[in-house]
Design a protein around this motif. Structure first.
Motif, PDB file in Angstrom:
ATOM      1  N   GLU A   1       0.830  -1.210   0.000  1.00 44.50           N
ATOM      2  CA  GLU A   1       0.000   0.000   0.000  1.00 44.50           C
ATOM      3  C   GLU A   1       0.861   1.256   0.000  1.00 44.50           C
ATOM      4  O   GLU A   1       0.616   2.202  -0.753  1.00 44.50           O
ATOM      5  N   ARG A   2       1.896   1.279   0.870  1.00 44.25           N
ATOM      6  CA  ARG A   2       2.738   2.466   0.960  1.00 44.25           C
ATOM      7  C   ARG A   2       3.595   2.641  -0.291  1.00 44.25           C
ATOM      8  O   ARG A   2       3.861   3.773  -0.725  1.00 44.25           O
TER       9      ARG A   2
ATOM     10  N   GLU B   1       1.496   4.276  -2.842  1.00 54.38           N
ATOM     11  CA  GLU B   1       1.352   5.701  -2.548  1.00 54.38           C
ATOM     12  C   GLU B   1       2.629   6.462  -2.916  1.00 54.38           C
ATOM     13  O   GLU B   1       2.567   7.602  -3.391  1.00 54.38           O
TER      14      GLU B   1
ATOM     15  N   GLU C   1       3.259  14.986  -0.119  1.00 54.41           N
ATOM     16  CA  GLU C   1       2.621  13.673  -0.239  1.00 54.41           C
ATOM     17  C   GLU C   1       3.560  12.545   0.145  1.00 54.41           C
ATOM     18  O   GLU C   1       3.129  11.484   0.592  1.00 54.41           O
TER      19      GLU C   1
ATOM     20  N   ILE D   1       4.447   9.090   4.373  1.00 55.15           N
ATOM     21  CA  ILE D   1       4.586   7.657   4.099  1.00 55.15           C
ATOM     22  C   ILE D   1       5.603   7.009   5.027  1.00 55.15           C
ATOM     23  O   ILE D   1       5.457   5.851   5.432  1.00 55.15           O
TER      24      ILE D   1
END
Length: 275
Positions: free
Chosen positions: A42-43, A46, A55, A59
């Motif tokens: 998931e990270r 991103e 952004e 993370i």
């Protein structure tokens, strides 16, 4: 990124290198067990979708840099990689990761991590990567024990490290090309052993991407300086040739104006008219 960053910095556009630095921290965290595979994926997604520093920063906000407490956030500023100083990279301790397994899959140990005294890895119908170029070392010698069955392991070491290969291959093999190369004073020693059956263990000596990029920039700068010097030399040579032509013309009397100085022929004409 830090909380006291200059105003507007979170809105600056991130580069591919910035995203790759964050991805390396995520891979380290996965190897150390700080993230499970779902969180890592998931990270990582991103990370590669991020467009700005703002952004990227969240993370890795809860992840440490290896061996540092309390954890700082990942720096997104480009800093030159320190060269040499092997003593500073042999840090002691137990190492951040001591084993890896790839069964019909793969594993990676790369970036900033601490290599232990002994690292065990197993690859079955899969592959693994062990990159020591940016790693610290728990001791002056690391033993990497590889078992590769219908799979492979790739080991990358930095220049200056001595490599000793003791592995056994059956319908497979261990790369011997880096053996016999003497190491730098104070550099760690990497001993590669284990067993390969229908598989292989490759060993490569390679500089980091940052070092290669800097060397490329240095070569370009040297080439530009050489070209500029060559143009200056050509201009000076051309100027000397022109001056030589002018001297030659003056020597034959062709560079003087009309009526400039009478020679022997003019004197003979004057005598003829007088007679």
């Amino acid at each position: 990124m830090t909380d006291d960053a200059a105003p507007g910095l979170p809105d600056l556009r991130a580069s591919d290198a910035d995203r790759e630095r964050v991805a390396e921290v995520l891979r380290d965290a996965l190897a150390e067990g700080r993230l499970d595979m779902t969180e890592f994926e998931e990270r990582l997604e991103e990370t590669y979708k991020a467009r700005t520093y703002g952004e990227l920063a969240p993370i890795t906000r809860d992840l440490p840099v290896a061996g540092v407490t309390p954890p700082p956030l990942v720096s997104l500023h480009k800093e030159p990689l320190a060269e040499g100083g092997w003593a500073g990279r042999i840090v002691g301790g137990e190492g951040s990761s001591a084993w890896a397994v790839a069964v019909m899959s793969g594993f990676q140990r790369r970036g900033r991590w601490t290599a232990p005294r002994r690292f065990n890895c197993f690859a079955f119908w899969g592959g693994g990567e062990i990159d020591l170029r940016e790693a610290n070392f728990a001791a002056g010698e690391i033993e990497i024990n590889c078992v590769a069955i219908m799979g492979g392991v790739q080991i990358t070491v930095p220049p200056g490290v001595e490599v000793v290969v003791r592995g056994i291959g059956v319908m497979g093999g261990f790369d011997q090309r880096e053996t016999g190369v003497p190491g730098d004073p104070g550099a760690p020693r990497v001993v590669v052993g284990g067993f390969a059956f229908w598989g292989g263990v490759g060993i490569e000596r390679k500089k980091t991407r940052a070092v290669r990029r800097q060397e490329k920039l240095d070569r370009k700068a040297a080439k530009r300086e050489l070209q500029s010097s060559s143009r200056d030399d050509e201009g000076e040579a051309h100027r000397r040739i022109l001056e030589g032509h002018k001297d030659l013309l003056h020597g034959h009397g062709l560079g003087r104006g009309h009526g400039a100085g009478s020679g022997p022929r003019e004197e003979q004409r004057e005598r003829r008219y007088e007679d």
